[in-house]
Motif scaffolding. Sequence first.
Motif, mmCIF file in Angstrom:
data_model
loop_
_atom_site.group_PDB
_atom_site.id
_atom_site.type_symbol
_atom_site.label_atom_id
_atom_site.label_comp_id
_atom_site.label_asym_id
_atom_site.label_seq_id
_atom_site.Cartn_x
_atom_site.Cartn_y
_atom_site.Cartn_z
ATOM 1 N N ARG A 1 0.767 -1.093 0.100
ATOM 2 C CA ARG A 1 0.055 0.069 0.014
ATOM 3 C C ARG A 1 0.821 1.230 -0.175
ATOM 4 O O ARG A 1 1.938 1.281 0.691
ATOM 5 N N PRO A 2 0.267 2.281 -0.708
ATOM 6 C CA PRO A 2 1.337 3.395 -0.948
ATOM 7 C C PRO A 2 1.176 4.459 0.438
ATOM 8 O O PRO A 2 0.048 4.319 1.082
ATOM 9 N N ASP A 3 2.108 5.199 0.644
ATOM 10 C CA ASP A 3 2.296 6.128 1.964
ATOM 11 C C ASP A 3 1.949 7.437 1.422
ATOM 12 O O ASP A 3 2.470 7.740 0.211
ATOM 13 N N THR B 1 -6.778 1.200 1.857
ATOM 14 C CA THR B 1 -5.894 1.353 0.363
ATOM 15 C C THR B 1 -4.654 1.942 0.681
ATOM 16 O O THR B 1 -3.851 1.577 -0.058
ATOM 17 N N TRP B 2 -4.571 3.149 1.547
ATOM 18 C CA TRP B 2 -3.416 3.920 1.533
ATOM 19 C C TRP B 2 -3.044 4.075 2.891
ATOM 20 O O TRP B 2 -4.036 4.097 3.950
ATOM 21 N N ASN C 1 7.571 3.054 -1.066
ATOM 22 C CA ASN C 1 6.092 3.379 -1.558
ATOM 23 C C ASN C 1 5.676 4.723 -1.041
ATOM 24 O O ASN C 1 4.548 4.877 -1.028
ATOM 25 N N LEU D 1 -2.794 8.801 -6.314
ATOM 26 C CA LEU D 1 -2.976 7.300 -6.665
ATOM 27 C C LEU D 1 -3.200 6.753 -8.084
ATOM 28 O O LEU D 1 -3.047 5.699 -8.655
ATOM 29 N N TYR E 1 -3.124 2.975 -8.727
ATOM 30 C CA TYR E 1 -3.547 2.339 -7.353
ATOM 31 C C TYR E 1 -4.827 2.662 -7.276
ATOM 32 O O TYR E 1 -5.384 3.575 -7.707
#
Length: 205
Positions: free
Chosen positions: A23-25, A70-71, A105, A196, A201
């Motif tokens: 998951r992205p930060d 999700t994030w 990420n 995103l 994403y």
Amino acid sequence: MQIKSAVFEMSSPDLASCPQSVRPDFAFIGRSNVGKSSLINALTRKKSLAKVSDLPGKTKLINFFLINNTWHLVDLPGYGFAKVTKRQRADFNESVADYLENRENLLCVFVLIDSNLPPQRIDLEFLEWLGGTQTPFVLVFTKADKKSAAFAHSNIALFKKEIAGWWGGELPGIIVTSSETGAGRSEVLEVVAETLKSKNYRTGA
Ligand code: GDP
């Protein structure tokens, strides 16, 4: 973007112990008292979410909140307790510097700046360092409601003047916010949603 869920996930003392997640930060940082907790609570519409980060022992940790499953919203420790200079690696907090330089990420850093103050050296020095890391960032001016819009905008104009010519003359994105009125909330979330999408994403909302 709508925030459907926001839950505290974990605290990490250093990069190695950050969640190993795909998951992205999206990280939030600023001088202590800049209004970071208030902004995080306003964004998530959870009154005391960021209070977790203020618990004893947590203020120097990297705190992760999972949004929409999700994030990650990442609450970074405030700076302001040590000097950061261009040559010196940002030793305000080695772990945070390491996170900002090397977290794969990490998609964007929101750098919070108090719109009620003239440009502060600590913010400028931090930005100068951050700009050198190649990490994408956006400036978020806080507490725009506190005095008057004109007062906030004159400080923002002074700040822009200070950084004009940095980064090849390219100004970063700027969002003016108030956690009291909710101003700027949708713009911050829009940056998250757009980033995103641009990286393929899901937004989860
Ligand atoms: P942090 O230390 O960066 O997490 O800052 P806080 O969110 O705890 O805020 C510091 C102080 O500024 C508190 O007294 C808040 O009530 C106040 N504050 C934060 N955001 C706003 C805002 O948008 N408008 C106004 N008027 N005050 C704010």
